[in-house]
Motif scaffolding. Structure first.
Motif, short mmCIF file in Angstrom:
data_model
loop_
_atom_site.label_atom_id
_atom_site.label_comp_id
_atom_site.label_asym_id
_atom_site.label_seq_id
_atom_site.Cartn_x
_atom_site.Cartn_y
_atom_site.Cartn_z
N THR A 96 11.15 -26.90 91.74
CA THR A 96 10.78 -25.59 92.29
C THR A 96 11.99 -24.81 92.78
O THR A 96 13.05 -25.38 93.06
CB THR A 96 9.80 -25.74 93.47
OG1 THR A 96 10.50 -26.39 94.56
CG2 THR A 96 8.57 -26.54 93.08
N ILE A 97 11.81 -23.49 92.91
CA ILE A 97 12.86 -22.63 93.45
C ILE A 97 13.16 -23.02 94.90
O ILE A 97 14.32 -22.99 95.34
CB ILE A 97 12.45 -21.15 93.37
CG1 ILE A 97 12.34 -20.72 91.90
CG2 ILE A 97 13.45 -20.27 94.09
CD1 ILE A 97 13.63 -20.78 91.12
N GLY A 131 16.24 -16.20 88.67
CA GLY A 131 16.93 -14.98 88.26
C GLY A 131 18.43 -15.11 88.16
O GLY A 131 19.12 -14.14 87.83
N THR A 132 18.98 -16.29 88.43
CA THR A 132 20.43 -16.52 88.37
C THR A 132 20.74 -17.58 87.33
O THR A 132 20.09 -18.62 87.29
CB THR A 132 20.97 -16.97 89.75
OG1 THR A 132 20.67 -15.97 90.73
CG2 THR A 132 22.47 -17.19 89.69
N GLN A 133 21.73 -17.31 86.51
CA GLN A 133 22.19 -18.28 85.51
C GLN A 133 23.71 -18.37 85.62
O GLN A 133 24.46 -17.76 84.87
CB GLN A 133 21.78 -17.84 84.10
CG GLN A 133 20.29 -17.65 83.91
CD GLN A 133 19.53 -18.96 84.04
OE1 GLN A 133 19.96 -20.01 83.56
NE2 GLN A 133 18.37 -18.91 84.68
N LYS A 134 24.18 -19.13 86.58
CA LYS A 134 25.62 -19.25 86.84
C LYS A 134 26.00 -20.72 86.90
O LYS A 134 25.49 -21.46 87.74
CB LYS A 134 25.97 -18.55 88.16
CG LYS A 134 27.47 -18.60 88.48
CD LYS A 134 27.77 -17.93 89.80
CE LYS A 134 29.27 -17.98 90.11
NZ LYS A 134 29.58 -17.40 91.43
N ARG A 135 26.88 -21.12 86.00
CA ARG A 135 27.31 -22.52 85.96
C ARG A 135 28.57 -22.72 86.79
O ARG A 135 29.50 -21.93 86.74
CB ARG A 135 27.58 -22.95 84.51
CG ARG A 135 27.94 -24.42 84.38
CD ARG A 135 28.23 -24.79 82.94
NE ARG A 135 29.38 -24.07 82.40
CZ ARG A 135 30.66 -24.41 82.60
NH1 ARG A 135 30.95 -25.46 83.36
NH2 ARG A 135 31.63 -23.70 82.07
N GLU A 136 28.57 -23.79 87.56
CA GLU A 136 29.73 -24.25 88.31
C GLU A 136 29.86 -25.75 88.07
O GLU A 136 28.95 -26.37 87.51
CB GLU A 136 29.56 -23.96 89.80
CG GLU A 136 29.48 -22.50 90.19
CD GLU A 136 30.82 -21.78 90.13
OE1 GLU A 136 31.85 -22.48 89.91
OE2 GLU A 136 30.85 -20.55 90.29
N ILE A 150 29.40 -28.08 89.99
CA ILE A 150 28.16 -28.63 90.52
C ILE A 150 27.12 -27.52 90.45
O ILE A 150 27.31 -26.43 91.01
CB ILE A 150 28.30 -29.14 91.96
CG1 ILE A 150 29.30 -30.30 91.99
CG2 ILE A 150 26.95 -29.60 92.51
CD1 ILE A 150 29.54 -30.87 93.37
N THR A 151 26.04 -27.78 89.75
CA THR A 151 25.01 -26.76 89.49
C THR A 151 23.64 -27.35 89.76
O THR A 151 23.39 -28.53 89.47
CB THR A 151 25.09 -26.27 88.04
OG1 THR A 151 26.36 -25.64 87.82
CG2 THR A 151 23.98 -25.28 87.72
N VAL A 152 22.75 -26.53 90.32
CA VAL A 152 21.37 -26.93 90.56
C VAL A 152 20.48 -26.07 89.67
O VAL A 152 20.65 -24.85 89.59
CB VAL A 152 20.97 -26.76 92.04
CG1 VAL A 152 19.57 -27.30 92.28
CG2 VAL A 152 21.97 -27.46 92.95
N SER A 153 19.51 -26.72 89.02
CA SER A 153 18.63 -26.01 88.09
C SER A 153 17.18 -26.42 88.32
O SER A 153 16.90 -27.55 88.71
CB SER A 153 19.02 -26.35 86.64
OG SER A 153 18.09 -25.82 85.71
N THR A 154 16.28 -25.50 88.05
CA THR A 154 14.88 -25.91 87.97
C THR A 154 14.65 -26.62 86.63
O THR A 154 15.43 -26.47 85.69
CB THR A 154 13.94 -24.68 88.03
OG1 THR A 154 14.21 -23.84 86.90
CG2 THR A 154 14.14 -23.91 89.32
N TYR A 155 13.58 -27.39 86.56
CA TYR A 155 13.23 -28.05 85.29
C TYR A 155 13.02 -27.01 84.19
O TYR A 155 13.43 -27.22 83.04
CB TYR A 155 11.97 -28.90 85.46
CG TYR A 155 12.22 -30.27 86.04
CD1 TYR A 155 12.42 -31.37 85.21
CD2 TYR A 155 12.23 -30.47 87.41
CE1 TYR A 155 12.63 -32.64 85.74
CE2 TYR A 155 12.46 -31.73 87.95
CZ TYR A 155 12.66 -32.82 87.12
OH TYR A 155 12.89 -34.07 87.65
N ASP A 156 12.38 -25.90 84.52
CA ASP A 156 12.11 -24.87 83.51
C ASP A 156 13.40 -24.30 82.95
O ASP A 156 13.55 -24.15 81.73
CB ASP A 156 11.26 -23.75 84.10
CG ASP A 156 9.82 -24.18 84.37
OD1 ASP A 156 9.35 -25.11 83.68
OD2 ASP A 156 9.17 -23.58 85.24
N SER A 157 14.35 -23.96 83.82
CA SER A 157 15.62 -23.40 83.35
C SER A 157 16.43 -24.45 82.60
O SER A 157 17.08 -24.14 81.58
CB SER A 157 16.43 -22.85 84.53
OG SER A 157 15.82 -21.69 85.06
#
Length: 446
Positions: A123-124, A148-153, A155-162
């Motif tokens: 979840t968000i 609404g954010t797609q920024k890779r670093e 260390i990155t955190v993502s939702t399962y959907d993204s």
């Protein structure tokens, strides 16, 4: 013979000028006249090539080393969990109760490995919780895929959907992947997230790993088996709050009893006539399928739903809830139900702030923040606080209705188990309607 490995669209591309020995997950791709395997097999393929004594040119991952440190001091059980994971070649699932500090273990693993890491969450709310924690601990920019954010670093955190949408593009960008609430990975679409990532180090976190559909077997293949678990009772009293579970049986009113027996009788009679038992999920699916063409099957299904509504929304549960709220007027209380309409009725009746799937993100966050700061001392919710939301500490939970899921029950109990400053006990009340099918439902989840 030299073997060259590279990453390509969620797969490992394997090129060699001579026939290869059998390799895990590898199949011939006629389109490019090369061998391929899902990226998840990368570590296994490397190991198999090493055992075979073959020379390897590895172009899959080219990741910078990260200098990470953490001030966390792991508790004994957290250290044992991390050690068990390392002993399984940095792969596997950790099953610990809600509030036991699973995030802490994952952050310690990140610091020890020092490689680019992707954290995947359902979840968000959890995404933002993880981002805050990682920014505070590592003092570096944290990437986001989601909201609404797609920024890779690094260390990155993502939702399962993204992550599902981006995994084949970023599958060679990370050496370590953490799946929070890893049981979600058993879902058909989400499995591709793990398949498309080449990261050799993989950690799954959950309070309840096994799924009733046995999809956790797929997760074991993609992440590794459960390597460590600890029960709530092993931590209660020292690392988690001591707790009591009190089951209170309530009676249906005469009018409710008559209604329940009528509709339940319709349902049971159809099962007898049709030879279905509903002891397995397949029989229930048969009933649902038949209801589309058989009027009696549809009548039986609607009768079952009505019987469930009557027993779970019994008037005497509301009277018992009133007594519990009065008894715990100075405590922090979360009321759980299975029905959105009941949430709104009880919210109006007892002046309880309500959270349902219909509640907007801004309103939900404001409600939880007011609960956290003490403006609200009690809230009521329909399922949405079971997992995936950062819920402030409470010490009393009331389960008015729910499913037979052990996971649901464990998540709800976990909402009240964080240690209390005064060392007090937490208590969970289960309100169960006597002499109905709800008694069996309550037994299953326990």
């Amino acid at each position: 013979m030299t073997v060259r490995l590279s990453y390509e669209d969620g797969t490992i591309r394997i090129e060699a000028d001579e026939p290869l020995p059998p390799l895990p997950g590898v199949e011939h791709d006629d389109r490019g006249d090369v061998e391929r395997a899902p990226a998840a097999r990368y570590a296994e393929i490397l190991n198999a090539l090493e055992v075979a004594g073959l020379s390897v040119v590895d172009d899959v991952l080219d990741l910078p080393a990260l200098s990470l440190s953490t001030d966390y001091r792991l508790r004994e059980y957290q250290r044992k969990a991390l050690e068990a994971w390392h002993e399984n070649d940095d792969r596997g699932v950790l099953e610990l109760p809600t509030g036991a500090g699973k995030t802490v273990i994952a952050i310690a693993a990140m610091a020890e490995l020092g490689v680019a890491t992707l954290v995947v969450v359902p979840t968000i709310d959890l995404l933002e919780q993880w981002v805050r924690e990682l920014e505070r601990e590592f003092e570096m920019p944290i990437g986001r895929f989601g909201g609404g954010t797609q920024k890779r670093e690094p260390i990155t955190v993502s939702t399962y959907d993204s992550a599902y949408l981006k995994a084949d593009d970023v599958g060679d960008d990370f050496g370590f992947v953490v799946f929070d609430e890893v049981h979600h990975l058993g879902g058909e679409g989400y499995r591709d997230v793990a398949r498309f990532l080449a990261a050799p180090a993989r950690m799954g976190l959950t309070a309840t790993f096994e799924r009733p559909d046995d999809a956790h077997r797929v997760v074991e293949d993609l992440i590794g088996p459960k390597v460590y678990d600890v029960a709530v009772d092993d931590l209660a009293g020292e690392h988690l709050a001591p707790y009591d579970v009190r089951r209170i049986e309530v009676e249906l009113t005469p009018e409710e009893r008559e209604r329940y027996e009528n509709v339940q009788g319709t349902f049971v009679q159809y099962l007898r006539d049709s030879g279905l038992t509903l002891s397995s999920g397949s029989d229930y699916r048969k009933l649902v399928m038949r209801s589309g063409r058989d009027p009696r099957a549809r009548e039986a299904l609607l009768a079952k739903q009505e019987a469930r509504r009557v027993m779970m929304n019994a008037e005497n549960k509301r009277r018992e809830l009133a007594e519990i709220l009065d008894r715990h007027r100075d405590d922090r209380v979360i009321v759980f139900t299975a029905h959105t309409d009941l949430v709104y009725r009880l919210s109006e009746r007892f002046l309880l702030p309500a959270i349902t799937s219909e509640t907007g993100t801004k309103e939900r966050r404001e409600t939880l923040e007011r609960f956290r700061e003490g403006t609200y001392s009690r809230i009521i919710a329909a399922n949405v606080l079971d997992e995936g939301v950062d819920v402030p500490d409470a010490n009393v939970a009331v389960v008015l209705s729910g499913s037979g899921s052990e996971r649901e029950f464990t998540q709800r109990l976990g909402r009240i188990l964080r240690p209390k400053d005064d060392g007090g006990r937490a208590v969970l009340y289960e309100l169960v309607t006597a002499d109905t099918a709800e008694e069996r439902v309550a037994d299953r989840r326990r």
